[in-house]
Design an enzyme around this catalytic site. Structure first.
Site, PDB file in Angstrom:
ATOM      1  N   ASP A 269       0.864 -11.325   9.102  1.00 20.82           N
ATOM      2  CA  ASP A 269       0.304 -10.001   9.389  1.00 20.82           C
ATOM      3  C   ASP A 269       1.429  -8.993   9.177  1.00 20.82           C
ATOM      4  O   ASP A 269       2.364  -9.261   8.433  1.00 20.82           O
ATOM      5  CB  ASP A 269      -0.266  -9.965  10.806  1.00 20.82           C
ATOM      6  CG  ASP A 269      -1.429  -8.986  10.967  1.00 20.82           C
ATOM      7  OD1 ASP A 269      -1.283  -7.829  10.515  1.00 20.82           O
ATOM      8  OD2 ASP A 269      -2.467  -9.353  11.534  1.00 20.82           O
ATOM      9  N   HIS A 303       0.935  -7.776   5.972  1.00 20.69           N
ATOM     10  CA  HIS A 303       0.005  -6.683   5.701  1.00 20.69           C
ATOM     11  C   HIS A 303       0.749  -5.374   5.465  1.00 20.69           C
ATOM     12  O   HIS A 303       0.227  -4.477   4.811  1.00 20.69           O
ATOM     13  CB  HIS A 303      -0.984  -6.530   6.863  1.00 20.69           C
ATOM     14  CG  HIS A 303      -1.930  -7.682   6.989  1.00 20.69           C
ATOM     15  ND1 HIS A 303      -2.913  -7.737   7.950  1.00 20.69           N
ATOM     16  CD2 HIS A 303      -2.053  -8.827   6.256  1.00 20.69           C
ATOM     17  CE1 HIS A 303      -3.590  -8.867   7.820  1.00 20.69           C
ATOM     18  NE2 HIS A 303      -3.084  -9.545   6.797  1.00 20.69           N
TER      19      HIS A 303
END
Length: 454
Positions: A269, A303
């Site tokens: 992430d 991300h």
């Protein structure tokens, strides 16, 4: 004068030298904790009948703290342990060749006060946890292994819909968000055992004077490093390798005076995600994250290289990102700021410079003002005074992507200067929906000088 030096001179004028001088002032305020010259070896506290080192480690930490502090030593070797509770004035030091492996049986995790994705609750203890402690450290060069996999924390059975004793059906995140939406008291926000949510790896809550240095973190159940409502924090030469769901690298939440330097991120992430609470809980505390410095670090998968949000209700101000390298086709954005009209929050004074980008998937600067496709709510976020300078990039879909609400101008005063952004694949180059006062100076996209301002 070299071309790069000339670019730096011009960019500093564009963004203002005072902003970087302010960063240096913040640096001087961040102090490294100092520990007494005492050593407590965890093997001295191990009882022969015990298979885990949980009691030995926690007893050594407690003994060290009560003695006035010092170093709790993990010698070379592999040690299986349950959750660890840090105490004031203790440096938990992992020697070269030391590996701490953490158990994955949720029933053996005590419940502690924490916050999960911006929501206050009692949940399974993080693998390493501290609450209201001062002068604490975890140092290396050893390895911390959370052992998270699809055989345990990421098993589909843990995220299935479950029926609670009161007949309520939902998964853990559904129940957590219900607690937030209904403003349930804390005694009704208790998640334990099979109903417990995946815990953070390291969570220091309401602590001061924190050092994480030279350690490697692998296979985390959830976020890797989560300082919460804490102050004076240093991450130095920390290596993070963890590709599970929600595997953010470092999430300073409602924290002040944070230095992240010379670190390595390869995560599932956001590499770094700065936060300050979600919705009602964020408004109740109303504590921003402020004075965050990220420098000389490497970001691979994730991300975003550095994200602000999405749980950003309490706001964020004064973030500096400098001299970093970011490169992966699985890195979506370089700088990312995100919220929505239900979460709100003001993000201001974000400065990024001297960033070398190989490949990223989406954008050098990505701004999302309707995150998670949420367009209605009473708390419009506001992002302003964002400076990006001296960035080189070889491939991305966009240069700048602002996804705001039509008819609103929630992203304001954005400056890009002296950037060379190549390999932009979308013919629109930039999308600036819901923004105003976006300025480009000496910005070259695919070799052509971009002169558009809004």
């Amino acid at each position: 004068m070299s071309l790069m030096l000339a670019m730096i001179v011009v960019a500093s004028t564009f963004a203002g030298n005072k902003h970087w001088k302010q960063m240096n002032k913040v640096l001087k305020e961040i102090k490294q904790p100092v520990f007494a010259d005492r050593t407590f070896n965890i093997t001295d506290y191990k009882k022969p009948a015990e298979t885990l080192f949980t009691s030995a480690i926690n007893t050594a930490i407690e003994t060290c703290s009560k003695a006035g502090g010092g170093t709790v030593l993990v010698p070379s070797g592999t040690f299986l342990t349950g959750p660890i509770r840090m105490k004031s004035n203790v440096n938990l030091h992992l020697s070269d060749g030391a590996v701490l492996k953490f158990i994955t049986d949720a029933d053996q995790f005590p419940v502690v006060l924490t916050r999960i994705e911006g929501i206050d609750c009692y949940n399974l203890s993080p693998l390493i946890y501290a609450y209201e402690e001062e002068n604490i450290a975890v140092t290396g060069p050893g390895i911390l292994d959370g052992q998270a996999s699809h055989d345990n924390w990421f098993n589909a059975a843990r995220v299935r819909n479950i029926t609670l004793p009161d007949g309520t059906i939902g998964n853990e995140k559904t129940l957590l968000n219900r607690a937030l939406d209904n403003d349930l008291p804390m005694e009704q926000r208790v998640f334990k055992g099979k109903y417990g949510m995946r815990p953070q790896f390291i969570n220091f809550y309401r602590c001061k004077n924190i050092l994480l240095e030279d350690i490697e973190l692998n296979h985390s159940p959830f976020w890797l490093i989560h300082p919460l409502m804490s102050e004076n924090i240093i991450l130095r030469r920390v290596k993070m390798n963890s590709h599970g769901g929600n595997n953010d690298g470092c999430d300073p939440e409602s924290c002040k005076n944070v230095l992240i330097e010379d670190c390595y991120f390869d995560t599932g992430d956001d590499c770094i995600a700065i936060k300050s609470g979600k919705n009602g809980d964020g408004r109740k505390w109303n504590i921003p994250s402020e004075n965050i410095i990220v420098r000389n670090s490497i970001m691979k998968d994730g991300h975003a290289g550095v994200a602000i949000g999405s749980e950003m209700t309490g706001g964020c101000r004064n973030v500096w990102v400098t001299d970093c390298k970011m490169d992966s086709p699985h890195l979506q954005r370089i700088i990312r700021i995100k919220s929505n009209p239900q979460r709100g929050g003001v993000v201001e004074n974000v400065y990024a410079r001297n960033i070398e980008v190989g490949v990223c998937d989406l954008a050098i600067l990505g701004i999302e003002l309707r995150y998670w496709r949420t367009e209605t709510g009473d708390y419009l976020p506001l992002f302003r005074n964002i400076h990006i300078e001296n960035v080189t990039s070889q491939k991305s879909r966009f240069a700048v992507h602002v996804d705001g609400l039509p008819g609103h101008q929630q992203a304001q005063d954005i400056y890009l200067s002296n950037c060379k952004i190549n390999g932009v694949t979308d013919p629109r180059l930039n999308i600036l929906e819901g923004s105003k006062n976006v300025h480009f100076k000496n910005v070259f996209i695919n070799g052509t000088k971009y002169v558009g301002n809004k």
